[in-house]
Design a protein around this motif. Sequence first.
Motif, PDB file in Angstrom:
ATOM      1  N   GLY A  14       0.782  -1.235   0.000  1.00 20.28           N
ATOM      2  CA  GLY A  14       0.000   0.000   0.000  1.00 20.28           C
ATOM      3  C   GLY A  14       0.810   1.278   0.000  1.00 20.28           C
ATOM      4  O   GLY A  14       0.229   2.362   0.052  1.00 20.28           O
ATOM      5  N   MET A  15       2.126   1.193  -0.055  1.00 14.56           N
ATOM      6  CA  MET A  15       2.904   2.438  -0.105  1.00 14.56           C
ATOM      7  C   MET A  15       2.566   3.258  -1.342  1.00 14.56           C
ATOM      8  O   MET A  15       2.565   4.481  -1.306  1.00 14.56           O
ATOM      9  CB  MET A  15       4.412   2.155  -0.106  1.00 14.56           C
ATOM     10  N   CYS A  16       2.297   2.571  -2.435  1.00 17.04           N
ATOM     11  CA  CYS A  16       1.950   3.292  -3.662  1.00 17.04           C
ATOM     12  C   CYS A  16       0.627   4.036  -3.490  1.00 17.04           C
ATOM     13  O   CYS A  16       0.462   5.132  -4.020  1.00 17.04           O
ATOM     14  CB  CYS A  16       1.898   2.342  -4.854  1.00 17.04           C
ATOM     15  N   VAL A  17      -0.289   3.439  -2.749  1.00 16.32           N
ATOM     16  CA  VAL A  17      -1.576   4.097  -2.504  1.00 16.32           C
ATOM     17  C   VAL A  17      -1.363   5.363  -1.683  1.00 16.32           C
ATOM     18  O   VAL A  17      -1.957   6.409  -1.951  1.00 16.32           O
ATOM     19  CB  VAL A  17      -2.542   3.133  -1.783  1.00 16.32           C
ATOM     20  N   ASP A  18      -0.487   5.280  -0.671  1.00 16.35           N
ATOM     21  CA  ASP A  18      -0.191   6.461   0.135  1.00 16.35           C
ATOM     22  C   ASP A  18       0.483   7.541  -0.701  1.00 16.35           C
ATOM     23  O   ASP A  18       0.223   8.730  -0.520  1.00 16.35           O
ATOM     24  CB  ASP A  18       0.731   6.081   1.304  1.00 16.35           C
ATOM     25  N   ALA A  19       1.357   7.121  -1.614  1.00 16.82           N
ATOM     26  CA  ALA A  19       2.108   8.094  -2.423  1.00 16.82           C
ATOM     27  C   ALA A  19       1.236   8.733  -3.499  1.00 16.82           C
ATOM     28  O   ALA A  19       1.448   9.896  -3.860  1.00 16.82           O
ATOM     29  CB  ALA A  19       3.317   7.406  -3.080  1.00 16.82           C
ATOM     30  N   ALA A  20       0.272   7.982  -4.005  1.00 16.12           N
ATOM     31  CA  ALA A  20      -0.532   8.480  -5.127  1.00 16.12           C
ATOM     32  C   ALA A  20      -1.964   7.961  -5.009  1.00 16.12           C
ATOM     33  O   ALA A  20      -2.393   7.105  -5.785  1.00 16.12           O
ATOM     34  CB  ALA A  20       0.101   8.044  -6.450  1.00 16.12           C
ATOM     35  N   PRO A  21      -2.720   8.495  -4.062  1.00 19.33           N
ATOM     36  CA  PRO A  21      -4.071   7.970  -3.818  1.00 19.33           C
ATOM     37  C   PRO A  21      -5.035   8.180  -4.978  1.00 19.33           C
ATOM     38  O   PRO A  21      -6.075   7.516  -5.033  1.00 19.33           O
ATOM     39  CB  PRO A  21      -4.531   8.720  -2.560  1.00 19.33           C
ATOM     40  N   ASP A  22      -4.712   9.093  -5.878  1.00 21.95           N
ATOM     41  CA  ASP A  22      -5.581   9.277  -7.046  1.00 21.95           C
ATOM     42  C   ASP A  22      -5.280   8.267  -8.150  1.00 21.95           C
ATOM     43  O   ASP A  22      -6.023   8.188  -9.134  1.00 21.95           O
ATOM     44  CB  ASP A  22      -5.425  10.689  -7.616  1.00 21.95           C
ATOM     45  N   LEU A  23      -4.187   7.530  -7.986  1.00 28.98           N
ATOM     46  CA  LEU A  23      -3.773   6.595  -9.038  1.00 28.98           C
ATOM     47  C   LEU A  23      -3.967   5.134  -8.647  1.00 28.98           C
ATOM     48  O   LEU A  23      -4.089   4.274  -9.523  1.00 28.98           O
ATOM     49  CB  LEU A  23      -2.295   6.819  -9.391  1.00 28.98           C
ATOM     50  N   PHE A  24      -3.951   4.849  -7.339  1.00 23.02           N
ATOM     51  CA  PHE A  24      -3.992   3.452  -6.880  1.00 23.02           C
ATOM     52  C   PHE A  24      -5.025   3.276  -5.778  1.00 23.02           C
ATOM     53  O   PHE A  24      -5.279   4.189  -4.997  1.00 23.02           O
ATOM     54  CB  PHE A  24      -2.625   3.024  -6.325  1.00 23.02           C
ATOM     55  N   HIS A  25      -5.521   2.039  -5.708  1.00 23.24           N
ATOM     56  CA  HIS A  25      -6.484   1.687  -4.656  1.00 23.24           C
ATOM     57  C   HIS A  25      -6.276   0.214  -4.326  1.00 23.24           C
ATOM     58  O   HIS A  25      -6.016  -0.599  -5.222  1.00 23.24           O
ATOM     59  CB  HIS A  25      -7.907   1.923  -5.182  1.00 23.24           C
ATOM     60  N   LEU A  26      -6.354  -0.134  -3.060  1.00 25.96           N
ATOM     61  CA  LEU A  26      -6.358  -1.543  -2.669  1.00 25.96           C
ATOM     62  C   LEU A  26      -7.805  -1.942  -2.421  1.00 25.96           C
ATOM     63  O   LEU A  26      -8.498  -1.322  -1.612  1.00 25.96           O
ATOM     64  CB  LEU A  26      -5.522  -1.759  -1.404  1.00 25.96           C
ATOM     65  N   ASP A  27      -8.263  -2.985  -3.118  1.00 27.52           N
ATOM     66  CA  ASP A  27      -9.660  -3.380  -2.947  1.00 27.52           C
ATOM     67  C   ASP A  27      -9.815  -4.220  -1.669  1.00 27.52           C
ATOM     68  O   ASP A  27      -8.850  -4.451  -0.927  1.00 27.52           O
ATOM     69  CB  ASP A  27     -10.195  -4.087  -4.199  1.00 27.52           C
ATOM     70  N   ASP A  28     -11.019  -4.665  -1.407  1.00 24.73           N
ATOM     71  CA  ASP A  28     -11.311  -5.371  -0.163  1.00 24.73           C
ATOM     72  C   ASP A  28     -10.533  -6.674  -0.032  1.00 24.73           C
ATOM     73  O   ASP A  28     -10.367  -7.202   1.068  1.00 24.73           O
ATOM     74  CB  ASP A  28     -12.811  -5.656  -0.055  1.00 24.73           C
ATOM     75  N   ASP A  29     -10.069  -7.218  -1.152  1.00 24.04           N
ATOM     76  CA  ASP A  29      -9.267  -8.445  -1.134  1.00 24.04           C
ATOM     77  C   ASP A  29      -7.772  -8.160  -1.090  1.00 24.04           C
ATOM     78  O   ASP A  29      -6.956  -9.083  -1.174  1.00 24.04           O
ATOM     79  CB  ASP A  29      -9.577  -9.292  -2.374  1.00 24.04           C
ATOM     80  N   GLY A  30      -7.401  -6.875  -0.999  1.00 23.57           N
ATOM     81  CA  GLY A  30      -5.981  -6.522  -0.963  1.00 23.57           C
ATOM     82  C   GLY A  30      -5.321  -6.510  -2.322  1.00 23.57           C
ATOM     83  O   GLY A  30      -4.105  -6.441  -2.421  1.00 23.57           O
ATOM     84  N   GLU A  31      -6.157  -6.558  -3.377  1.00 31.64           N
ATOM     85  CA  GLU A  31      -5.617  -6.491  -4.733  1.00 31.64           C
ATOM     86  C   GLU A  31      -5.442  -5.032  -5.131  1.00 31.64           C
ATOM     87  O   GLU A  31      -6.332  -4.199  -4.905  1.00 31.64           O
ATOM     88  CB  GLU A  31      -6.587  -7.157  -5.720  1.00 31.64           C
ATOM     89  N   LEU A  32      -4.306  -4.750  -5.755  1.00 34.21           N
ATOM     90  CA  LEU A  32      -4.054  -3.381  -6.185  1.00 34.21           C
ATOM     91  C   LEU A  32      -4.825  -3.090  -7.466  1.00 34.21           C
ATOM     92  O   LEU A  32      -4.768  -3.856  -8.431  1.00 34.21           O
ATOM     93  CB  LEU A  32      -2.557  -3.165  -6.426  1.00 34.21           C
ATOM     94  N   VAL A  33      -5.525  -1.958  -7.450  1.00 35.50           N
ATOM     95  CA  VAL A  33      -6.258  -1.484  -8.622  1.00 35.50           C
ATOM     96  C   VAL A  33      -5.605  -0.192  -9.085  1.00 35.50           C
ATOM     97  O   VAL A  33      -5.395   0.724  -8.280  1.00 35.50           O
ATOM     98  CB  VAL A  33      -7.740  -1.216  -8.270  1.00 35.50           C
ATOM     99  N   VAL A  34      -5.250  -0.132 -10.364  1.00 40.54           N
ATOM    100  CA  VAL A  34      -4.773   1.116 -10.960  1.00 40.54           C
ATOM    101  C   VAL A  34      -6.000   1.877 -11.433  1.00 40.54           C
ATOM    102  O   VAL A  34      -6.775   1.376 -12.248  1.00 40.54           O
ATOM    103  CB  VAL A  34      -3.802   0.853 -12.125  1.00 40.54           C
ATOM    104  N   LEU A  35      -6.194   3.068 -10.881  1.00 40.13           N
ATOM    105  CA  LEU A  35      -7.456   3.776 -11.109  1.00 40.13           C
ATOM    106  C   LEU A  35      -7.596   4.374 -12.503  1.00 40.13           C
ATOM    107  O   LEU A  35      -8.671   4.267 -13.100  1.00 40.13           O
ATOM    108  CB  LEU A  35      -7.637   4.856 -10.036  1.00 40.13           C
ATOM    109  N   PRO A  36      -6.576   5.012 -13.079  1.00 38.31           N
ATOM    110  CA  PRO A  36      -6.792   5.613 -14.403  1.00 38.31           C
ATOM    111  C   PRO A  36      -7.026   4.546 -15.473  1.00 38.31           C
ATOM    112  O   PRO A  36      -6.398   3.482 -15.458  1.00 38.31           O
ATOM    113  CB  PRO A  36      -5.483   6.359 -14.679  1.00 38.31           C
ATOM    114  N   GLU A  37      -7.932   4.842 -16.373  1.00 37.37           N
ATOM    115  CA  GLU A  37      -8.255   3.937 -17.480  1.00 37.37           C
ATOM    116  C   GLU A  37      -6.988   3.563 -18.242  1.00 37.37           C
ATOM    117  O   GLU A  37      -6.213   4.444 -18.642  1.00 37.37           O
ATOM    118  CB  GLU A  37      -9.232   4.654 -18.433  1.00 37.37           C
TER     119      GLU A  37
END
Length: 65
Positions: A14-37
């Motif tokens: 989740g460090m990437c989520v902290d660094a760029a919360p508009d770009l990354f999200h961890l879903d409920d299963d802990g899978e990383l989602v890249v937000l931009p299309e």
Amino acid sequence: MRITVEQARCEGHGMCVDAAPDLFHLDDDGELVVLPEGGLVPAGQEDRARDAVRVCPIAALALDR
Ligand code: SF4
């Protein structure tokens, strides 16, 4: 600029989520989602994308120019 994630390597730290919360999200299963299309970094978010790549402890993120 496009973000790619090696999902098999990502450990959900989740460090990437902290660094760029508009770009990354961890879903409920802990899978990383890249937000931009398509992983395309929106204008003005490039520095945050670079920060996210830098802070990932296992180098699961990459940027294509
Ligand atoms: S910092 Fe790296 S290991 Fe952690 S969620 Fe992001 S890509 Fe995955």
